[in-house]
Design an enzyme around this catalytic site. Sequence first.
Site, PDB file in Angstrom:
ATOM      1  N   VAL A 129       0.696  -1.240   0.090  1.00  0.00           N
ATOM      2  CA  VAL A 129       0.050  -0.163  -0.084  1.00  0.00           C
ATOM      3  C   VAL A 129       0.814   1.363  -0.116  1.00  0.00           C
ATOM      4  O   VAL A 129       0.517   2.352  -0.643  1.00  0.00           O
ATOM      5  CB  VAL A 129      -0.843   0.183   1.193  1.00  0.00           C
ATOM      6  CG1 VAL A 129      -1.803   1.400   1.252  1.00  0.00           C
ATOM      7  CG2 VAL A 129      -1.744  -1.194   1.179  1.00  0.00           C
ATOM      8  N   ASP A 159      -8.363   3.080  -6.594  1.00  0.00           N
ATOM      9  CA  ASP A 159      -8.345   3.818  -7.623  1.00  0.00           C
ATOM     10  C   ASP A 159      -9.867   3.093  -8.405  1.00  0.00           C
ATOM     11  O   ASP A 159     -10.683   3.566  -8.933  1.00  0.00           O
ATOM     12  CB  ASP A 159      -7.341   3.464  -8.701  1.00  0.00           C
ATOM     13  CG  ASP A 159      -6.096   4.035  -7.926  1.00  0.00           C
ATOM     14  OD1 ASP A 159      -6.208   5.309  -7.271  1.00  0.00           O
ATOM     15  OD2 ASP A 159      -5.157   3.448  -7.653  1.00  0.00           O
ATOM     16  N   HIS A 187      -0.029   3.245  -9.697  1.00  0.00           N
ATOM     17  CA  HIS A 187      -0.879   3.765  -8.950  1.00  0.00           C
ATOM     18  C   HIS A 187      -0.456   5.234  -8.840  1.00  0.00           C
ATOM     19  O   HIS A 187       0.464   5.618  -7.720  1.00  0.00           O
ATOM     20  CB  HIS A 187      -0.798   3.085  -7.453  1.00  0.00           C
ATOM     21  CG  HIS A 187      -1.568   4.101  -6.442  1.00  0.00           C
ATOM     22  ND1 HIS A 187      -3.069   4.399  -6.274  1.00  0.00           N
ATOM     23  CD2 HIS A 187      -1.162   4.605  -5.273  1.00  0.00           C
ATOM     24  CE1 HIS A 187      -3.429   5.089  -5.252  1.00  0.00           C
ATOM     25  NE2 HIS A 187      -2.171   5.177  -4.471  1.00  0.00           N
TER      26      HIS A 187
HETATM   27  P1  NDP Z   1      -0.784   6.618   6.267  1.00  0.00           P
HETATM   28  O1  NDP Z   1      -0.951   5.278   7.075  1.00  0.00           O
HETATM   29  O2  NDP Z   1      -1.708   7.591   5.776  1.00  0.00           O
HETATM   30  O3  NDP Z   1       0.017   5.784   4.941  1.00  0.00           O
HETATM   31  C1  NDP Z   1       0.831   4.783   4.919  1.00  0.00           C
HETATM   32  C2  NDP Z   1       1.363   4.671   3.327  1.00  0.00           C
HETATM   33  O4  NDP Z   1       0.297   4.353   2.320  1.00  0.00           O
HETATM   34  C3  NDP Z   1       1.826   6.124   2.621  1.00  0.00           C
HETATM   35  O5  NDP Z   1       2.909   5.604   1.911  1.00  0.00           O
HETATM   36  C4  NDP Z   1       0.849   6.488   1.641  1.00  0.00           C
HETATM   37  O6  NDP Z   1       1.385   6.950   0.555  1.00  0.00           O
HETATM   38  C5  NDP Z   1       0.256   5.074   1.315  1.00  0.00           C
HETATM   39  N1  NDP Z   1      -0.981   5.487   0.635  1.00  0.00           N
HETATM   40  C6  NDP Z   1      -1.302   4.483  -0.526  1.00  0.00           C
HETATM   41  N2  NDP Z   1      -2.375   4.574  -1.058  1.00  0.00           N
HETATM   42  C7  NDP Z   1      -2.945   5.723  -0.294  1.00  0.00           C
HETATM   43  C8  NDP Z   1      -4.216   6.491  -0.193  1.00  0.00           C
HETATM   44  N3  NDP Z   1      -5.094   6.254  -1.199  1.00  0.00           N
HETATM   45  N4  NDP Z   1      -4.426   7.467   0.520  1.00  0.00           N
HETATM   46  C9  NDP Z   1      -3.520   7.452   1.565  1.00  0.00           C
HETATM   47  N5  NDP Z   1      -2.251   7.112   1.601  1.00  0.00           N
HETATM   48  C10 NDP Z   1      -1.909   6.075   0.739  1.00  0.00           C
HETATM   49  O7  NDP Z   1       0.537   7.328   6.707  1.00  0.00           O
HETATM   50  P2  NDP Z   1       1.305   7.654   8.341  1.00  0.00           P
HETATM   51  O8  NDP Z   1       2.231   8.762   8.148  1.00  0.00           O
HETATM   52  O9  NDP Z   1      -0.250   8.010   9.077  1.00  0.00           O
HETATM   53  O10 NDP Z   1       1.731   6.412   8.939  1.00  0.00           O
HETATM   54  C11 NDP Z   1       2.893   5.631   8.273  1.00  0.00           C
HETATM   55  C12 NDP Z   1       3.461   4.831   9.503  1.00  0.00           C
HETATM   56  O11 NDP Z   1       4.161   3.992   8.690  1.00  0.00           O
HETATM   57  C13 NDP Z   1       3.891   5.425  10.525  1.00  0.00           C
HETATM   58  O12 NDP Z   1       3.373   5.125  11.829  1.00  0.00           O
HETATM   59  C14 NDP Z   1       5.429   5.314  10.431  1.00  0.00           C
HETATM   60  O13 NDP Z   1       6.003   5.064  11.791  1.00  0.00           O
HETATM   61  C15 NDP Z   1       5.393   4.028   9.814  1.00  0.00           C
HETATM   62  N6  NDP Z   1       6.403   3.311   9.115  1.00  0.00           N
HETATM   63  C16 NDP Z   1       6.807   2.212   9.244  1.00  0.00           C
HETATM   64  C17 NDP Z   1       7.885   1.630   8.594  1.00  0.00           C
HETATM   65  C18 NDP Z   1       8.184   0.165   8.569  1.00  0.00           C
HETATM   66  O14 NDP Z   1       7.527  -0.499   9.378  1.00  0.00           O
HETATM   67  N7  NDP Z   1       9.547   0.028   8.400  1.00  0.00           N
HETATM   68  C19 NDP Z   1       8.527   2.670   7.687  1.00  0.00           C
HETATM   69  C20 NDP Z   1       8.265   3.921   7.520  1.00  0.00           C
HETATM   70  C21 NDP Z   1       7.324   4.429   8.108  1.00  0.00           C
HETATM   71  P3  NDP Z   1       1.601   8.631   0.440  1.00  0.00           P
HETATM   72  O15 NDP Z   1       2.759   9.120   1.287  1.00  0.00           O
HETATM   73  O16 NDP Z   1       1.747   8.869  -0.986  1.00  0.00           O
HETATM   74  O17 NDP Z   1       0.506   9.350   1.036  1.00  0.00           O
END
Ligand code: NDP
Length: 328
Positions: A129, A159, A187
């Site tokens: 995702v 989408d 995407h």
């Molecule tokens: P979100 O949960 O809102 O989004 C997570 C990811 O999903 C982003 O890459 C986002 O892309 C993507 N995405 C895909 N489709 C969609 C869509 N339709 N609408 C919105 N997002 C979409 O992000 P948060 O920042 O709230 O949370 C991310 C979490 O991930 C944090 O808790 C962080 O700590 C964690 N994290 C964990 C990692 C790991 O496990 N190794 C590494 C990095 C982060 P986009 O950026 O384009 O919005």
Amino acid sequence: MTTPVTVTVTGAAGQIGYALLFRIASGQLLGPDTPVRLRLLEITPAVQAAEGVALELEDCAFPLLAGTDITDDVAAAFDGTNVALLVGARPRTAGMERGDLLEANGGIFGPQGKAINDGAADDVRVLVVGNPANTNAYIAKSHAPDVPADRFTAMTRLDHNRALSQLATKTGAAVSDIARLAIWGNHSATQYPDLTHATIAGRPALEVVSDDAWVADDFIPTVAKRGAAIIAARGASSAASAANAAIDHVHTWTHGTPEGDWTSAGVVSDGSYGVPEGLISSFPVTSSGGAWQIVQGLEVDAFSRERIDASVAELVEERDAVASLGLV
Ligand code: NDP
């Protein structure tokens, strides 16, 4: 009780994770007869927040939830996992070049692919995702040579769902009357939502719409730019609808598509429709027996060809960029 299915969710403390975990635990991902064990992977600073989510999961007393483990260790997160939902990704920040973004995500999805390769269950299914989802899935797949490549997928179901709703609103039809709509390519804003084979209650959708300008000038850009519209309206990115689409994707993968219809998913290309083999691109797909099949034999008109080619060209560029950065 049957043996629980282990479902790993990365970025579990994020917005999408929060909208996703409760639905998985309630049985909406794998069905009402399948108990699940949740494995939450977070980066170290977000582990405490994930623990808070786990407390809430506990307070729901879901009958199907066999337990929740939280970890910041990639190998532990994927050990024995059956379904991996890779949500956490490095967001693009101001001034970040595309190469920086791909490099940061290579550092996440490469090791996750390797951990899946080394430790996941034989039947593991992976949905990416976190953006750029197609290329992140490509990176993960490249680090998992022992896992069948078709187990790595990227989400374009949101989408697809957006396109269904736009068409339903335009025509006054029920979503359930619409079939055979497709999302092709990446995407991203270059994706191609395709109505040329879609039907509404059995009639060609384009005949019902009868408005070519709407398709090119309204429908396609609205679907492709919906994420930005939600950020503008809500002040935050789509989370519940993204989580819903992830649920739909895995549920369809494991339970199949209805007879006569298909859906859309980013799957490994076998060269169909001129999409280079190995790329993870969205196609019209059916699912049966727990595997995706790319719908074959569709006529692709000149308008569709141009749009598919443009989106696939972007995927090729991303693939070449991650190759030149040594990420695959
Ligand atoms: P979100 O949960 O809102 O989004 C997570 C990811 O999903 C982003 O890459 C986002 O892309 C993507 N995405 C895909 N489709 C969609 C869509 N339709 N609408 C919105 N997002 C979409 O992000 P948060 O920042 O709230 O949370 C991310 C979490 O991930 C944090 O808790 C962080 O700590 C964690 N994290 C964990 C990692 C790991 O496990 N190794 C590494 C990095 C982060 P986009 O950026 O384009 O919005």
